[in-house]
Design a protein around this motif. Structure first.
Motif, mmCIF file in Angstrom:
data_model
loop_
_atom_site.group_PDB
_atom_site.id
_atom_site.type_symbol
_atom_site.label_atom_id
_atom_site.label_comp_id
_atom_site.label_asym_id
_atom_site.label_seq_id
_atom_site.Cartn_x
_atom_site.Cartn_y
_atom_site.Cartn_z
ATOM 1 N N SER A 198 0.790 -1.221 0.000
ATOM 2 C CA SER A 198 0.000 0.000 0.000
ATOM 3 C C SER A 198 0.826 1.276 0.000
ATOM 4 O O SER A 198 0.359 2.313 -0.476
ATOM 5 C CB SER A 198 -0.969 0.002 1.192
ATOM 6 N N MET A 199 2.058 1.245 0.517
ATOM 7 C CA MET A 199 2.870 2.460 0.496
ATOM 8 C C MET A 199 3.281 2.829 -0.921
ATOM 9 O O MET A 199 3.493 3.996 -1.242
ATOM 10 C CB MET A 199 4.107 2.277 1.380
ATOM 11 N N TYR A 200 3.413 1.801 -1.775
ATOM 12 C CA TYR A 200 3.829 2.063 -3.160
ATOM 13 C C TYR A 200 2.607 2.059 -4.095
ATOM 14 O O TYR A 200 2.426 2.988 -4.878
ATOM 15 C CB TYR A 200 4.848 0.996 -3.591
ATOM 16 N N ALA A 201 1.767 1.009 -4.000
ATOM 17 C CA ALA A 201 0.580 0.897 -4.861
ATOM 18 C C ALA A 201 -0.485 1.913 -4.486
ATOM 19 O O ALA A 201 -1.362 2.215 -5.298
ATOM 20 C CB ALA A 201 -0.011 -0.506 -4.764
ATOM 21 N N GLY A 202 -0.432 2.427 -3.274
ATOM 22 C CA GLY A 202 -1.424 3.391 -2.834
ATOM 23 C C GLY A 202 -0.836 4.774 -2.676
ATOM 24 O O GLY A 202 -0.985 5.639 -3.540
ATOM 25 N N PHE A 203 -0.121 4.976 -1.589
ATOM 26 C CA PHE A 203 0.371 6.313 -1.257
ATOM 27 C C PHE A 203 1.269 6.889 -2.349
ATOM 28 O O PHE A 203 1.132 8.051 -2.748
ATOM 29 C CB PHE A 203 1.122 6.258 0.076
ATOM 30 N N GLY A 204 2.179 6.063 -2.879
ATOM 31 C CA GLY A 204 3.136 6.549 -3.876
ATOM 32 C C GLY A 204 2.476 7.013 -5.156
ATOM 33 O O GLY A 204 2.723 8.135 -5.629
ATOM 34 N N ILE A 205 1.608 6.177 -5.742
ATOM 35 C CA ILE A 205 1.024 6.559 -7.032
ATOM 36 C C ILE A 205 -0.069 7.618 -6.873
ATOM 37 O O ILE A 205 -0.269 8.441 -7.753
ATOM 38 C CB ILE A 205 0.500 5.329 -7.804
ATOM 39 N N LEU A 206 -0.764 7.615 -5.728
ATOM 40 C CA LEU A 206 -1.750 8.675 -5.485
ATOM 41 C C LEU A 206 -1.057 10.026 -5.301
ATOM 42 O O LEU A 206 -1.522 11.055 -5.808
ATOM 43 C CB LEU A 206 -2.587 8.335 -4.252
ATOM 44 N N LEU A 207 0.077 10.010 -4.588
ATOM 45 C CA LEU A 207 0.856 11.238 -4.403
ATOM 46 C C LEU A 207 1.367 11.755 -5.743
ATOM 47 O O LEU A 207 1.325 12.964 -6.019
ATOM 48 C CB LEU A 207 2.031 10.968 -3.452
ATOM 49 N N ALA A 208 1.850 10.837 -6.587
ATOM 50 C CA ALA A 208 2.357 11.242 -7.908
ATOM 51 C C ALA A 208 1.257 11.905 -8.736
ATOM 52 O O ALA A 208 1.491 12.927 -9.400
ATOM 53 C CB ALA A 208 2.910 10.019 -8.637
ATOM 54 N N ALA A 209 0.043 11.339 -8.694
ATOM 55 C CA ALA A 209 -1.070 11.915 -9.465
ATOM 56 C C ALA A 209 -1.452 13.305 -8.936
ATOM 57 O O ALA A 209 -1.760 14.208 -9.718
ATOM 58 C CB ALA A 209 -2.280 10.980 -9.424
ATOM 59 N N LEU A 210 -1.428 13.483 -7.613
ATOM 60 C CA LEU A 210 -1.738 14.798 -7.033
ATOM 61 C C LEU A 210 -0.690 15.835 -7.425
ATOM 62 O O LEU A 210 -1.020 16.972 -7.790
ATOM 63 C CB LEU A 210 -1.823 14.691 -5.504
ATOM 64 N N ARG A 225 -3.768 10.142 -13.474
ATOM 65 C CA ARG A 225 -4.023 8.961 -12.641
ATOM 66 C C ARG A 225 -3.952 7.673 -13.479
ATOM 67 O O ARG A 225 -3.334 6.688 -13.080
ATOM 68 C CB ARG A 225 -5.399 9.088 -12.001
ATOM 69 N N ALA A 226 -4.589 7.665 -14.651
ATOM 70 C CA ALA A 226 -4.626 6.466 -15.492
ATOM 71 C C ALA A 226 -3.220 6.095 -15.980
ATOM 72 O O ALA A 226 -2.834 4.915 -15.968
ATOM 73 C CB ALA A 226 -5.561 6.687 -16.670
ATOM 74 N N GLN A 227 -2.462 7.093 -16.424
ATOM 75 C CA GLN A 227 -1.118 6.801 -16.944
ATOM 76 C C GLN A 227 -0.185 6.307 -15.839
ATOM 77 O O GLN A 227 0.563 5.347 -16.026
ATOM 78 C CB GLN A 227 -0.541 8.042 -17.635
ATOM 79 N N ILE A 228 -0.228 6.965 -14.694
ATOM 80 C CA ILE A 228 0.644 6.567 -13.572
ATOM 81 C C ILE A 228 0.256 5.182 -13.065
ATOM 82 O O ILE A 228 1.118 4.332 -12.816
ATOM 83 C CB ILE A 228 0.562 7.627 -12.450
ATOM 84 N N LEU A 229 -1.051 4.932 -12.921
ATOM 85 C CA LEU A 229 -1.509 3.622 -12.461
ATOM 86 C C LEU A 229 -1.119 2.524 -13.452
ATOM 87 O O LEU A 229 -0.678 1.442 -13.041
ATOM 88 C CB LEU A 229 -3.026 3.645 -12.267
ATOM 89 N N SER A 230 -1.266 2.790 -14.747
ATOM 90 C CA SER A 230 -0.928 1.785 -15.763
ATOM 91 C C SER A 230 0.545 1.419 -15.703
ATOM 92 O O SER A 230 0.910 0.234 -15.735
ATOM 93 C CB SER A 230 -1.264 2.310 -17.161
ATOM 94 N N PHE A 231 1.400 2.431 -15.617
ATOM 95 C CA PHE A 231 2.845 2.152 -15.593
ATOM 96 C C PHE A 231 3.215 1.378 -14.328
ATOM 97 O O PHE A 231 3.974 0.403 -14.387
ATOM 98 C CB PHE A 231 3.632 3.460 -15.676
ATOM 99 N N TYR A 232 2.647 1.794 -13.189
ATOM 100 C CA TYR A 232 2.939 1.066 -11.949
ATOM 101 C C TYR A 232 2.414 -0.371 -12.019
ATOM 102 O O TYR A 232 3.091 -1.312 -11.596
ATOM 103 C CB TYR A 232 2.313 1.768 -10.735
ATOM 104 N N ALA A 233 1.180 -0.551 -12.551
ATOM 105 C CA ALA A 233 0.580 -1.884 -12.590
ATOM 106 C C ALA A 233 1.429 -2.834 -13.443
ATOM 107 O O ALA A 233 1.626 -4.000 -13.083
ATOM 108 C CB ALA A 233 -0.844 -1.800 -13.139
ATOM 109 N N MET A 234 1.950 -2.336 -14.562
ATOM 110 C CA MET A 234 2.839 -3.163 -15.390
ATOM 111 C C MET A 234 4.106 -3.522 -14.627
ATOM 112 O O MET A 234 4.566 -4.669 -14.642
ATOM 113 C CB MET A 234 3.196 -2.415 -16.679
ATOM 114 N N PHE A 235 4.678 -2.539 -13.961
ATOM 115 C CA PHE A 235 5.896 -2.738 -13.168
ATOM 116 C C PHE A 235 5.658 -3.749 -12.049
ATOM 117 O O PHE A 235 6.450 -4.686 -11.841
ATOM 118 C CB PHE A 235 6.317 -1.379 -12.595
#
Length: 308
Positions: A198-210, A225-235
């Motif tokens: 959750s620190m990376y899949a949640g806090f990290g990508i939500l912070l990046a989108a903000l 949000r969509a682009q950041i989530l997609s790149f993280y999800a692939m990673f």
């Protein structure tokens, strides 16, 4: 309340900052380039999928249905947004239906998972994906908050393409209230259902989108949000990064923490819903047919920075 993360070292904090910076960097360069967008969100997923299937890459995330569904749904969102931004589809009125539909489905997947966790995990245990998990009332509270995140999507008929070189997809009626409400709900979701990451899949990508929304380009949060989530999800699906000792920032997983975060998300989203209803009644607006927050500073700034 036991909300302070564990594993905070100089090295892990530096890596976390670099993690957010990389997500921001990839989002920014692909936002500004159609060619790079195609390379990162169309070609790269195929390459990674092949490497995962032949066993060269892989992570525990790929052992759960939700890991694969999340990658596919996030990428479908990016593809739809690219079509709206760079083809004639963006000029058609029906194109505005796609963003609200894909976002609603994305939230609904998580709402379903909250109910599933509540019904399945009665005691603290580790699931097939290696995630520490326990169901409880917090899942129900956050599932309701997620449903409110769908109900409070307003003014999607006003989605536009920015009049500048990046041709971003702008949703002016999606103001700071919705963005913060969604962020709190999603943070509670990852803490409840994918706690270990959750620190990376949640806090990290939500912070990046903000950061992307408030510093790089206003009014484009859903695209960020969509682009950041997609790149993280692939990673995340390709690399078991938390085996590395520098990716060891973990939430303090306990009942009081689960309940606290879910209550905050629930109360805030009830507030967003109440305010939406107040505006609808006061101004006699229909959020399915028109924008309802066009009088706000946030709406006006989103329009002006995108030359609209």
């Amino acid at each position: 309340m036991g909300l302070v993360p564990e594993g905070l070292t100089v090295g892990s904090v530096v890596i976390f900052i670099l993690f957010v910076a990389v997500l921001l960097g990839v989002n920014e360069v692909t936002r500004r380039s159609k060619v790079l967008s195609i390379a990162v969100y169309c070609v790269l997923p195929v390459v990674l999928a092949v490497l995962v299937f032949i066993g060269v890459l892989g992570s525990p995330t790929g052992r759960t249905w939700f890991g694969w569904v999340k990658v596919v749904s996030a990428l479908i969102g990016v593809y739809g947004f690219l079509l709206i931004r760079f083809t004639r589809l963006g000029k058609r009125k029906f194109a505005a239906i796609f963003p609200v539909t894909i976002l609603s489905l994305n939230i609904a997947e998580a709402v379903y998972r909250e109910f599933e966790v509540f019904a399945t995990y009665k005691i603290l245990e580790v699931d097939a994906g290696g995630i520490l998990i326990q169901g409880g009332v917090w899942n129900i509270l956050n599932a309701v908050a997620g449903i409110l995140c769908i109900v409070t999507l307003t003014g999607f008929v006003g989605i536009k393409v920015s009049r500048d070189q990046s041709r971003d997809m702008v949703w002016p009626d999606m103001t700071w209230m919705y963005i913060i409400g969604y962020t709190l709900w999603n943070l509670a979701y990852v803490y409840n259902c994918i706690s270990t990451r959750s620190m990376y899949a949640g806090f990290g990508i939500l912070l990046a989108a903000l950061i992307a929304e408030y510093i790089f380009k206003r009014g484009v949060w859903l695209q960020h949000r969509a682009q950041i989530l997609s790149f993280y999800a692939m990673f995340s699906l390709s690399i078991d990064y938390q085996q590395n000792e520098l990716f060891q920032i973990l939430p303090a997983y306990n009942v009081s923490g689960l309940m606290t975060i879910s209550i905050i998300a629930f109360i805030f989203n009830v507030g967003v819903f109440a305010y939406m209803m107040f505006i609808i009644i006061r101004d006699r607006k229909n959020p399915l047919k028109e924008e309802i927050y066009s009088f706000t500073k946030y709406y006006k700034k989103s329009m002006s920075v995108n030359n609209l």
